[in-house]
Design a protein around this motif. Structure first.
Motif, PDB file in Angstrom:
ATOM      1  N   SER A 178      11.234  49.591 -66.725  1.00 45.02           N
ATOM      2  CA  SER A 178      11.669  48.197 -66.849  1.00 45.02           C
ATOM      3  C   SER A 178      12.873  48.117 -67.776  1.00 45.02           C
ATOM      4  N   THR A 182      10.601  38.450 -66.937  1.00 42.33           N
ATOM      5  CA  THR A 182       9.419  38.764 -67.739  1.00 42.33           C
ATOM      6  C   THR A 182       8.536  37.534 -67.848  1.00 42.33           C
ATOM      7  N   SER A 183       7.281  37.756 -68.222  1.00 45.55           N
ATOM      8  CA  SER A 183       6.344  36.652 -68.425  1.00 45.55           C
ATOM      9  C   SER A 183       5.636  36.848 -69.758  1.00 45.55           C
ATOM     10  N   LYS A 236       1.823  30.912 -64.491  1.00 45.34           N
ATOM     11  CA  LYS A 236       2.721  32.012 -64.856  1.00 45.34           C
ATOM     12  C   LYS A 236       2.410  32.589 -66.237  1.00 45.34           C
ATOM     13  N   SER A 264       8.259  42.486 -64.972  1.00 45.20           N
ATOM     14  CA  SER A 264       7.870  42.386 -63.564  1.00 45.20           C
ATOM     15  C   SER A 264       8.425  43.580 -62.785  1.00 45.20           C
TER      16      SER A 264
END
Length: 461
Positions: free
Chosen positions: A256, A395-396, A413, A242
């Motif tokens: 990141s 994070t996803s 999500k 993200s």
């Protein structure tokens, strides 16, 4: 004899001004005498609250009793009944919020150091019995595919191979271990330990296929219809980072934490013999307050940055990172800038970061997360002198598998929706770990993998 001392036996570790310049393991582990002394602090509670606090329900008082007796191999056998990765969990699990958080000793002082004892037992076994030959498990005629060789996938594979299933693990990267190898630094979790755990599974008969991107090279449907797998477990983790979406995030010198740690850990940028491209920093800001932020900050220090800042919009009390990680980071010279939030990343004519504009925050009423909501303090803007910004904002799950598997439902999500048995909305397709919950802990992912293995066994039998 029960020891009622209310403080834990300290874990030996490298001095801060030595370890912040190397990637050797920070904590060097208990000696046998230390482990026995710590084990004798256990009160042998009748209700055993520590067991209910463990996501995989290790028989904690039983193994600790064996440590107190000096029977370390018996202790290892007890742990191994429920955990397939004790050397890993003993190092990286947030025990203070799980088993140790439930310890009755907490009412009198410090909990029993369950994590340190688990690590000691696993290391003792590896040193004394690590070369023992492991026999392949006799098969039961059923085939299961596992996608992702991280903690959820490894735990699921370990339980299924022990039950006799033919298990193949498909891993997108060139190394097995998932977040254990690309995310957690060598100084917290030596990669040799992860490799040894994977080797045990291979010896039992688990097959690992690396560089296999399921959803691109092959789909879940093809695994089941063409390759003959009766069930599939998805344990692909949460690797999609993200960002804040503030001005300047596209500048050189912004990345990141996922990318930064992957280059250091998986691609070995910390070793001189590897020519891995990596950000070279004079002063680095790590935005975020979780364990990943601590890892990135401590790595940046070891990679040569003179100044390293943790920039977090809430207060220190609200930081989700383990207290031990915060403590180690501070000892190593990391500066904590809490109640501070970036609003813009500044750059020079060369397109490289040369500062980060921040604003001070204050805490208001609790938000949906239960933590007090950070509110900007008008007129408090200032510029932090940095040349590198590392975003560690969570994070996803990667959307690749859900976008190539018809009927696989996900939440808003991106997490795969599962029932109480970890089965998805697709028949015989199970999922667990960060692919379901979003970024969480190693032990919770392992617990999900074990639960899925039990459900797969019930379903196929």
């Amino acid at each position: 004899m029960i020891n009622l001392v209310n403080k834990q036996n300290a874990m030996p570790e490298q001095a801060p001004d030595v370890r912040n310049k190397n990637f050797l393991e920070v904590c060097t582990g208990y000696t046998e005498d230390m482990a026995i002394r710590e084990a004798m602090r256990c009160l042998r509670c009748r209700k055993k609250p520590c067991v209910s606090g463990c996501p995989v329900n290790i028989k904690i008082p039983d193994f600790i009793a064996k440590v107190a007796e000096g029977d370390f191999e018996a202790a290892y056998e007890i742990i191994s009944q429920d955990s397939s990765l004790p050397a890993i969990c003993g190092r990286v699990c947030p025990q203070e919020n799980q088993c140790q958080g439930q310890c009755v000793q907490c009412g009198k002082g410090e909990s029993v150091a369950i994590g340190r004892l688990e690590r000691f037992v696993a290391d003792w076994h590896a040193a004394n019995f690590g070369d023992e030959e492991i026999a392949p498990v006799e098969g039961n005629g059923h085939k299961v595919a596992i996608i992702g060789a991280g903690p959820a996938g490894l735990a699921c594979a370990g339980d299924l191979i022990n039950k006799g299933y033919e298990v193949t693990v498909y891993e997108a990267l060139h190394k097995t271990g998932g977040v254990l190898v690309y995310g957690i630094p060598q100084f917290r979790l030596p990669k040799e330990i992860v490799a040894a755990e994977v080797a045990k599974l291979e010896a039992k008969g688990v097959k690992f296929v690396t560089d296999a991107v399921v959803g691109r090279a092959i789909t879940v449907d093809e695994l089941m219809k063409e390759e003959g797998y009766e069930s599939v477990f998805i344990g692909t983790g949460a690797g999609l980072p993200s960002f804040m979406h503030i001005p300047g995030e596209a500048l050189k010198g912004v990345c990141s934490a996922n990318e930064y740690l992957t280059r250091i850990n998986l691609m070995k940028a910390y070793k001189e013999e590897y020519d891995t491209p990596i950000l070279v920093s004079h002063a680095a800001a790590i935005v975020g307050g979780g364990n990943v932020a601590m890892d990135a900050a401590r790595c940046a220090k070891r990679m040569g940055a003179e100044k390293v800042y943790i920039v977090y919009r809430r207060g220190e009390a609200e930081m989700p990172a383990r207290l031990e990680e915060q403590h180690h980071a501070k000892e190593e010279g990391i500066e904590f800038m809490t109640l501070t939030n970036p609003v813009e990343i500044l750059g020079g004519e060369d397109g490289r970061v040369n500062g980060m504009k921040c604003i001070k925050m204050e805490l208001g009423e609790p938000d949906a997360s239960g933590r007090r909501r950070p509110i900007p303090v008008e007129g408090s803007e200032f510029v932090l002198d940095v040349d590198t910004v590392i975003m560690s904002l969570g994070t996803s799950p990667n959307p690749l598998i859900r976008s190539t598997t018809p009927g696989l439902e996900t939440n808003k999500k991106g997490g795969i929706i599962v029932d109480e048995n970890e089965m998805s909305t697709r028949e015989n397709v199970f999922a667990g770990g960060d692919a379901v919950t979003g970024a969480a802990t190693v032990i919770l992912a392992m617990g999900a993998g074990k639960k899925a293995a039990e459900a797969i066994d019930r379903k196929l039998q």
